[in-house]
Design a protein around this motif. Structure first.
Motif, PDB file in Angstrom:
ATOM      1  N   GLY A 159       0.805  -1.217   0.000  1.00  0.00           N
ATOM      2  CA  GLY A 159       0.000   0.000   0.000  1.00  0.00           C
ATOM      3  C   GLY A 159       0.841   1.271   0.000  1.00  0.00           C
ATOM      4  O   GLY A 159       0.453   2.274  -0.595  1.00  0.00           O
ATOM      5  N   SER A 160       1.980   1.240   0.651  1.00  0.00           N
ATOM      6  CA  SER A 160       2.814   2.450   0.714  1.00  0.00           C
ATOM      7  C   SER A 160       3.302   2.838  -0.672  1.00  0.00           C
ATOM      8  O   SER A 160       3.206   4.007  -1.075  1.00  0.00           O
ATOM      9  CB  SER A 160       4.017   2.231   1.634  1.00  0.00           C
ATOM     10  OG  SER A 160       3.593   1.882   2.929  1.00  0.00           O
ATOM     11  N   HIS A 193      -3.227   7.278   6.726  1.00  0.00           N
ATOM     12  CA  HIS A 193      -2.045   6.475   7.044  1.00  0.00           C
ATOM     13  C   HIS A 193      -0.777   7.307   6.889  1.00  0.00           C
ATOM     14  O   HIS A 193      -0.694   8.164   5.998  1.00  0.00           O
ATOM     15  CB  HIS A 193      -2.006   5.270   6.095  1.00  0.00           C
ATOM     16  CG  HIS A 193      -1.058   4.187   6.511  1.00  0.00           C
ATOM     17  ND1 HIS A 193       0.283   4.213   6.199  1.00  0.00           N
ATOM     18  CD2 HIS A 193      -1.261   3.053   7.221  1.00  0.00           C
ATOM     19  CE1 HIS A 193       0.866   3.125   6.689  1.00  0.00           C
ATOM     20  NE2 HIS A 193      -0.053   2.403   7.310  1.00  0.00           N
ATOM     21  N   THR A 250      -6.547   2.779   9.230  1.00  0.00           N
ATOM     22  CA  THR A 250      -5.755   1.770   9.913  1.00  0.00           C
ATOM     23  C   THR A 250      -6.074   1.765  11.413  1.00  0.00           C
ATOM     24  O   THR A 250      -6.162   0.710  12.036  1.00  0.00           O
ATOM     25  CB  THR A 250      -4.265   2.059   9.683  1.00  0.00           C
ATOM     26  OG1 THR A 250      -4.107   2.306   8.283  1.00  0.00           O
ATOM     27  CG2 THR A 250      -3.405   0.899  10.099  1.00  0.00           C
ATOM     28  N   ASP A 275      -7.462   6.003  -0.306  1.00  0.00           N
ATOM     29  CA  ASP A 275      -6.614   4.934   0.213  1.00  0.00           C
ATOM     30  C   ASP A 275      -7.538   3.864   0.797  1.00  0.00           C
ATOM     31  O   ASP A 275      -8.034   3.986   1.909  1.00  0.00           O
ATOM     32  CB  ASP A 275      -5.676   5.508   1.285  1.00  0.00           C
ATOM     33  CG  ASP A 275      -4.809   4.431   1.927  1.00  0.00           C
ATOM     34  OD1 ASP A 275      -4.883   3.258   1.482  1.00  0.00           O
ATOM     35  OD2 ASP A 275      -4.055   4.765   2.865  1.00  0.00           O
ATOM     36  N   ASP A 304      -4.903  -3.241  -1.028  1.00  0.00           N
ATOM     37  CA  ASP A 304      -3.761  -4.012  -0.531  1.00  0.00           C
ATOM     38  C   ASP A 304      -4.131  -5.494  -0.492  1.00  0.00           C
ATOM     39  O   ASP A 304      -4.544  -6.016   0.545  1.00  0.00           O
ATOM     40  CB  ASP A 304      -3.381  -3.524   0.880  1.00  0.00           C
ATOM     41  CG  ASP A 304      -1.906  -3.187   0.997  1.00  0.00           C
ATOM     42  OD1 ASP A 304      -1.160  -3.439   0.026  1.00  0.00           O
ATOM     43  OD2 ASP A 304      -1.499  -2.672   2.053  1.00  0.00           O
ATOM     44  N   HIS A 306      -2.418  -7.963  -0.075  1.00  0.00           N
ATOM     45  CA  HIS A 306      -1.782  -8.735   1.003  1.00  0.00           C
ATOM     46  C   HIS A 306      -2.469  -8.500   2.359  1.00  0.00           C
ATOM     47  O   HIS A 306      -2.095  -9.087   3.346  1.00  0.00           O
ATOM     48  CB  HIS A 306      -0.259  -8.551   1.062  1.00  0.00           C
ATOM     49  CG  HIS A 306       0.248  -7.180   1.404  1.00  0.00           C
ATOM     50  ND1 HIS A 306       1.517  -6.778   1.071  1.00  0.00           N
ATOM     51  CD2 HIS A 306      -0.303  -6.129   2.042  1.00  0.00           C
ATOM     52  CE1 HIS A 306       1.720  -5.539   1.495  1.00  0.00           C
ATOM     53  NE2 HIS A 306       0.635  -5.121   2.085  1.00  0.00           N
ATOM     54  N   LYS A 307      -3.477  -7.653   2.350  1.00  0.00           N
ATOM     55  CA  LYS A 307      -4.369  -7.586   3.509  1.00  0.00           C
ATOM     56  C   LYS A 307      -5.697  -8.249   3.130  1.00  0.00           C
ATOM     57  O   LYS A 307      -5.993  -9.342   3.557  1.00  0.00           O
ATOM     58  CB  LYS A 307      -4.607  -6.121   3.913  1.00  0.00           C
ATOM     59  CG  LYS A 307      -3.369  -5.444   4.469  1.00  0.00           C
ATOM     60  CD  LYS A 307      -3.642  -3.992   4.804  1.00  0.00           C
ATOM     61  CE  LYS A 307      -2.407  -3.342   5.419  1.00  0.00           C
ATOM     62  NZ  LYS A 307      -2.535  -1.883   5.470  1.00  0.00           N
TER      63      LYS A 307
HETATM   64  C1  LIG Z   1      -1.659  -0.950   5.636  1.00  0.00           C
HETATM   65  C2  LIG Z   1      -2.069   0.377   5.133  1.00  0.00           C
HETATM   66  C3  LIG Z   1      -1.230   1.158   4.330  1.00  0.00           C
HETATM   67  C4  LIG Z   1       0.193   0.760   4.047  1.00  0.00           C
HETATM   68  O1  LIG Z   1       0.256  -0.375   3.269  1.00  0.00           O
HETATM   69  P1  LIG Z   1       1.558  -1.322   3.256  1.00  0.00           P
HETATM   70  O2  LIG Z   1       1.088  -2.428   2.391  1.00  0.00           O
HETATM   71  O3  LIG Z   1       1.812  -1.728   4.672  1.00  0.00           O
HETATM   72  O4  LIG Z   1       2.663  -0.538   2.679  1.00  0.00           O
HETATM   73  C5  LIG Z   1      -1.719   2.326   3.824  1.00  0.00           C
HETATM   74  N1  LIG Z   1      -2.961   2.740   4.109  1.00  0.00           N
HETATM   75  C6  LIG Z   1      -3.791   2.033   4.889  1.00  0.00           C
HETATM   76  C7  LIG Z   1      -5.169   2.549   5.167  1.00  0.00           C
HETATM   77  C8  LIG Z   1      -3.365   0.827   5.444  1.00  0.00           C
HETATM   78  O5  LIG Z   1      -4.192   0.133   6.243  1.00  0.00           O
END
Ligand SMILES: *Cc1c(COP(=O)(O)O)cnc(C)c1O
Length: 481
Positions: A159-160, A193, A250, A275, A304, A306-307
């Motif tokens: 996500g970053s 974030h 987050t 985001d 993301d 991976h989440k």
């Molecule tokens: C986890 C997250 C990020 C960062 O993502 P990474 O995959 O850890 O780099 C950015 N924004 C939100 C809202 C997140 O939950």
């Protein structure tokens, strides 16, 4: 007499044989595979019930590479002791601390397949099939969020990186060469974030005024406050250009009012970036789609996988509504990257959609598990997490002495033990510490406007009712004491 020609040939052949282990033969590959399979089997047997946290001990130090190789058994033993058995255990169902997806095993297999063939998925001309898979995955993600066919996307490391690419795309689309940055205003909230602030810095936008738009009591951007700020800034001769919303913060899983944000972004001629690293994949769940309405109106969206798709780390996604703009921001030509003859591509290449050239074949790690399992179990797992969070909320709400921040919008529940304000943080820190030492479940903590809260983020496919129950019991026990 040995001629210099012969001696250099001899030298070459000697080096070839010294490096031969880098190309293991079938028997040797089989030995490595067998050992790896045995290791993984041991690791994953009953992994849902692994301790969620094991305090790091003074372990053996990790050796550095030296001239000769180390026995495979010893390396695997080191991995077991120093890596896979200490710290926060992402493979445990009790991992409730951070937004980790648990890492689907099928995606690990896809990673192994991708890295075994090592196809160069950056350019269509190099690996057309791989790029078709990359593009198919981003097309599918775009469809899930409700984007039209004009959208294009790119799979990033997370996500970053995806947020950084989004902000660069917005900058390229919205700001002219001689834009006065000190007049170009950006709007976000104190719940966005931290990677957004970092992305703005990396993208050279720190001179843009940044407005921290007030949030409501559920930590969502207040659209009236946003409009008021937009009006004031315009009246002051400034130029609003970028609104950054979050679909699933987050901290608490709050979803900004995306429909209002999109309306205001049209009215005030701003780019709307959302985001949705946390919340975006929940578009797969019918029951929550209404709450995410308006997401499809954003100019760019970060997800993301991976989440929210339970994949192993290393897969984020940027989607841009008007795909041309993504390519305009990142497309480049280089003489050493001439198209080979007869490449008939209508497909975009990932290297034109991101700052990366060489990259892992991420698409396979998304596409393979989704094809193998189908979407139904993924939707089910996401819906299960939503229900688990509600269940946890209701259970904790019935415990005297426990305070909850708010009903979960997604799968994060914030709670704390009541206490006098002087000792409350201390009491809750002690509770957290005792739960961590027990190790069966691992919640985390955060601060909301200065106040300390315990935080439970449920997002792993390994997490089920039994794990959330353990947390409830620990809290009940603590209250009793
Ligand atoms: C986890 C997250 C990020 C960062 O993502 P990474 O995959 O850890 O780099 C950015 N924004 C939100 C809202 C997140 O939950």
């Amino acid at each position: 007499m040995v001629t210099s020609d012969e001696s250099s040939l001899l030298g070459i052949k000697t080096l070839e044989s010294e490096s031969a282990v880098l190309e293991p033969n079938s028997q040797e590959r089989y030995r490595l595979l067998q050992a790896a399979i045995a290791y993984v089997e041991e690791l994953l047997a009953d992994c849902g019930n692994l301790p969620a946290y094991t305090a790091p001990m003074e372990g053996p130090s990790v050796p550095s590479p030296s001239e000769s190789g180390v026995a495979l058994e010893r390396i695997l033993a080191l991995l077991r002791e120093s890596v896979d058995r200490v710290g926060v255990q992402q493979k445990s169902g009790g991992h409730l601390g951070y937004l980790a997806g648990g890492g689907l095993f099928s995606s690990a297999i896809a990673g192994f397949l991708a890295e075994s063939s090592n196809r160069f998925s950056g350019r269509f001309a190099s690996a057309p099939g791989a790029v078709r898979i990359e593009n198919e995955v981003t097309r599918w993600l775009a469809e899930i969020v409700g984007y039209p066919d004009t959208a294009t996307g790119n799979l990033t490391s997370g996500g970053s990186a995806a947020n950084l690419n989004a902000i660069v795309t917005a900058r390229e689309a919205m700001l002219g060469e001689d834009e006065v940055l000190s007049e170009a205003v950006i709007y976000k909230t104190d719940q966005s974030h931290h990677c957004i602030a970092r992305a703005l810095k990396i993208a050279g936008l720190v001179r843009c005024p940044q407005r921290s738009v007030p949030v409501d009591n559920l930590l969502r951007m207040d659209p009236q406050a946003l409009e008021k700020q937009l009006v004031e800034d315009r009246a002051a001769g400034l130029r609003p250009w970028l609104i950054i919303g979050t679909a699933g913060t987050t901290n608490s899983g709050a979803i900004d009012p995306l429909g209002d944000l999109s309306k205001l972004s049209h009215e005030y001629d701003c780019w709307l970036h959302v985001d949705a690293a946390y919340g975006g994949c929940f578009m797969l769940c019918e029951e929550i789609r209404d709450r995410l309405a308006g997401l499809e109106e954003a100019d760019s969206i970060v997800l993301d996988p991976h989440k929210g798709l339970f994949l192993p780390y290393g897969i984020g996604a940027l989607l841009v509504r008007d795909g041309e703009l993504l390519e305009q921001a990142f497309g480049f030509e280089a003489s050493y990257l001439d198209e080979p003859p007869r490449s008939c591509s209508k497909e975009r290449s990932p290297c034109d959609l991101s700052f990366e050239l060489s990259r892992p074949f991420r698409g396979l790690r998304v596409w393979f598990p989704l094809l193998l399992h189908g979407l139904r179990p993924v939707r089910a797992a996401l819906s299960e997490k939503l229900m688990l969070a509600r269940w946890l909320y209701d259970e904790l709400a019935s415990v005297d002495g426990v305070e909850l921040y708010s009903q979960p919008e997604l799968t994060t529940v914030l709670f704390r033990l009541h206490g006098s304000s002087a000792t409350q943080e201390q009491t809750n820190r002690e509770l957290l510490r005792s739960i961590h030492l027990d190790g069966r479940v691992f919640p985390s903590s955060t601060r909301i406007h200065g106040e300390f809260w315990l935080r439970t983020a449920i997002l792993s496919h390994h997490t089920h009712l039994e794990h959330v129950r353990v947390l409830c019991d620990s809290v009940r026990n603590a209250v009793r004491k």
